[in-house]
Design a protein around this motif. Structure first.
Motif, PDB file in Angstrom:
ATOM      1  N   TYR A  36      38.192  27.602  17.943  1.00  0.00           N
ATOM      2  CA  TYR A  36      39.464  27.927  18.575  1.00  0.00           C
ATOM      3  C   TYR A  36      40.551  27.838  17.514  1.00  0.00           C
ATOM      4  N   LYS A  42      51.439  25.338  20.828  1.00  0.00           N
ATOM      5  CA  LYS A  42      50.859  26.345  21.716  1.00  0.00           C
ATOM      6  C   LYS A  42      49.485  25.896  22.183  1.00  0.00           C
ATOM      7  N   GLU A  43      48.926  26.659  23.124  1.00  0.00           N
ATOM      8  CA  GLU A  43      47.607  26.322  23.605  1.00  0.00           C
ATOM      9  C   GLU A  43      46.530  26.844  22.650  1.00  0.00           C
ATOM     10  N   PRO A  44      45.323  26.268  22.684  1.00  0.00           N
ATOM     11  CA  PRO A  44      44.228  26.813  21.866  1.00  0.00           C
ATOM     12  C   PRO A  44      43.818  28.196  22.375  1.00  0.00           C
ATOM     13  N   LEU A  99      34.053  20.668  27.072  1.00  0.00           N
ATOM     14  CA  LEU A  99      34.300  20.957  25.663  1.00  0.00           C
ATOM     15  C   LEU A  99      34.574  19.650  24.932  1.00  0.00           C
TER      16      LEU A  99
ATOM     17  N   ARG B  10      57.801  24.037  30.949  1.00  0.00           N
ATOM     18  CA  ARG B  10      58.504  22.878  30.409  1.00  0.00           C
ATOM     19  C   ARG B  10      59.182  22.126  31.546  1.00  0.00           C
ATOM     20  N   PHE B  34      39.696  22.460  33.898  1.00  0.00           N
ATOM     21  CA  PHE B  34      39.779  21.233  33.125  1.00  0.00           C
ATOM     22  C   PHE B  34      41.239  20.949  32.803  1.00  0.00           C
ATOM     23  N   TYR B  36      43.758  18.813  30.228  1.00  0.00           N
ATOM     24  CA  TYR B  36      43.825  18.114  28.952  1.00  0.00           C
ATOM     25  C   TYR B  36      45.248  17.610  28.719  1.00  0.00           C
ATOM     26  N   GLN B  38      47.682  16.502  25.226  1.00  0.00           N
ATOM     27  CA  GLN B  38      47.728  16.495  23.769  1.00  0.00           C
ATOM     28  C   GLN B  38      49.034  15.861  23.300  1.00  0.00           C
ATOM     29  N   PHE B  91      51.974  17.142  26.135  1.00  0.00           N
ATOM     30  CA  PHE B  91      51.672  18.554  26.363  1.00  0.00           C
ATOM     31  C   PHE B  91      50.420  18.590  27.242  1.00  0.00           C
ATOM     32  N   ILE B  93      47.631  20.728  29.239  1.00  0.00           N
ATOM     33  CA  ILE B  93      47.025  22.066  29.186  1.00  0.00           C
ATOM     34  C   ILE B  93      45.818  22.115  30.117  1.00  0.00           C
ATOM     35  N   GLN B 109      35.706  28.955  27.480  1.00  0.00           N
ATOM     36  CA  GLN B 109      36.827  28.482  28.282  1.00  0.00           C
ATOM     37  C   GLN B 109      38.118  29.080  27.759  1.00  0.00           C
ATOM     38  N   PHE B 110      39.014  29.348  28.699  1.00  0.00           N
ATOM     39  CA  PHE B 110      40.295  29.953  28.359  1.00  0.00           C
ATOM     40  C   PHE B 110      41.407  29.026  28.810  1.00  0.00           C
ATOM     41  N   PHE B 111      42.382  28.873  27.956  1.00  0.00           N
ATOM     42  CA  PHE B 111      43.423  27.893  28.183  1.00  0.00           C
ATOM     43  C   PHE B 111      44.695  28.524  28.726  1.00  0.00           C
ATOM     44  N   GLY B 112      45.366  27.767  29.579  1.00  0.00           N
ATOM     45  CA  GLY B 112      46.705  28.141  29.974  1.00  0.00           C
ATOM     46  C   GLY B 112      47.667  27.852  28.836  1.00  0.00           C
ATOM     47  N   PRO B 113      48.903  28.326  28.941  1.00  0.00           N
ATOM     48  CA  PRO B 113      49.878  28.164  27.866  1.00  0.00           C
ATOM     49  C   PRO B 113      50.431  26.752  27.730  1.00  0.00           C
ATOM     50  N   ARG B 116      54.930  21.395  28.796  1.00  0.00           N
ATOM     51  CA  ARG B 116      55.480  20.293  27.991  1.00  0.00           C
ATOM     52  C   ARG B 116      56.322  19.408  28.893  1.00  0.00           C
TER      53      ARG B 116
END
Lengths: 111, 120
Positions: A36, A42-44, A99, B10, B34, B36, B38, B91, B93, B109-113, B116
């Motif tokens: 990734y 930003k997001e991955p 993941l 945000r 999922f 997450y 960060q 953050f 996600i 897997q695809f992440f949302g933006p 924050r």
């Protein structure tokens, strides 16, 4: 030992250079592997999935070595826009298909 | 690839308030999403796995009563940070995978933006 380990870098390279990142994983039962890319704040974003022995997508080549439990990412002809953090990601069934992320390798491409 | 949206992007709130974050899969169905978190200069940490129609599975050390997860449909999961405090600033996600995708893309897997969150 971390489940997924990466050299944090940063790797500072000039435009046009070829750069390679390595990633090692500890769980031999790992079954799916990904690279990734994450830009600052930003997001991955999925860059490449790594299948069987490896695959290529334009300037990017990913390799998988199951015997040695490492994955590599090669970037040829680096562009300024390649500057980002590259995340090595692994999935294993025993993790419930979650993941598992490496800490990331920072790449800075300079003109 | 598949598209995942998050809302809001945000949030700034006062300590003690609750904040709800939405995660939607826009063009595919996601029985599992999922969540997450960060922190700056750190990698993503999985908080919980959200399962459509059942209870979420939380990672060790994540308080389920503080981070409420609801996954009421195949395209929407929500994370509510209850009684937020400054240490919850981060953050957040979400990610999802397309359960109907064929192998070998099934596990992608695809992440949302991301959202924050800043708690004052």
């Amino acid at each position: 030992r971390k489940e997924v380990e990466q050299d944090p870098g940063p790797f500072n390279v000039p435009e046009g250079a070829t750069v390679a990142f390595n990633c090692t994983y500890s769980n031999s039962a790992s079954q799916s592997f990904f690279w990734y890319r994450q830009d600052c704040r930003k997001e991955p974003k999925l860059l490449m999935s790594v299948y069987s022995s490896g695959n290529e997508d334009g300037r990017f080549t990913a390799q998988l070595n199951r015997a040695s439990q490492y994955i590599s990412l090669l970037i040829r002809d680096s562009k300024l826009s390649d500057s980002a953090t590259y995340l090595c990601v692994v999935i294993a069934m025993e993790y419930g298909n979650k993941l598992v992320f490496g800490a990331g390798t920072i790449l800075r491409v300079k003109s | 690839g598949a598209v995942v949206s998050q809302h809001p992007s945000r949030v700034i709130c006062k300590s003690g308030t609750s904040v709800k974050i939405e995660c939607r899969s826009l063009d595919f169905q996601a029985t599992t999403m999922f969540w997450y978190r960060q922190f700056p200069k750190q990698s993503l940490m999985l908080m919980a796995t959200s399962n459509e129609g059942s209870k979420a599975t939380y990672e060790q050390g994540v308080e389920k009563d503080k981070f409420l997860i609801n996954h009421a449909s195949l395209t929407l999961s929500t994370l509510t940070v209850t009684s937020a405090h400054p240490e919850d600033s981060s953050f957040y996600i979400c990610s999802a995978r397309d359960v109907l995708a064929p192998l070998p893309t099934y596990n992608e897997q695809f992440f949302g933006p991301g959202t924050r969150l800043t708690v004052l």
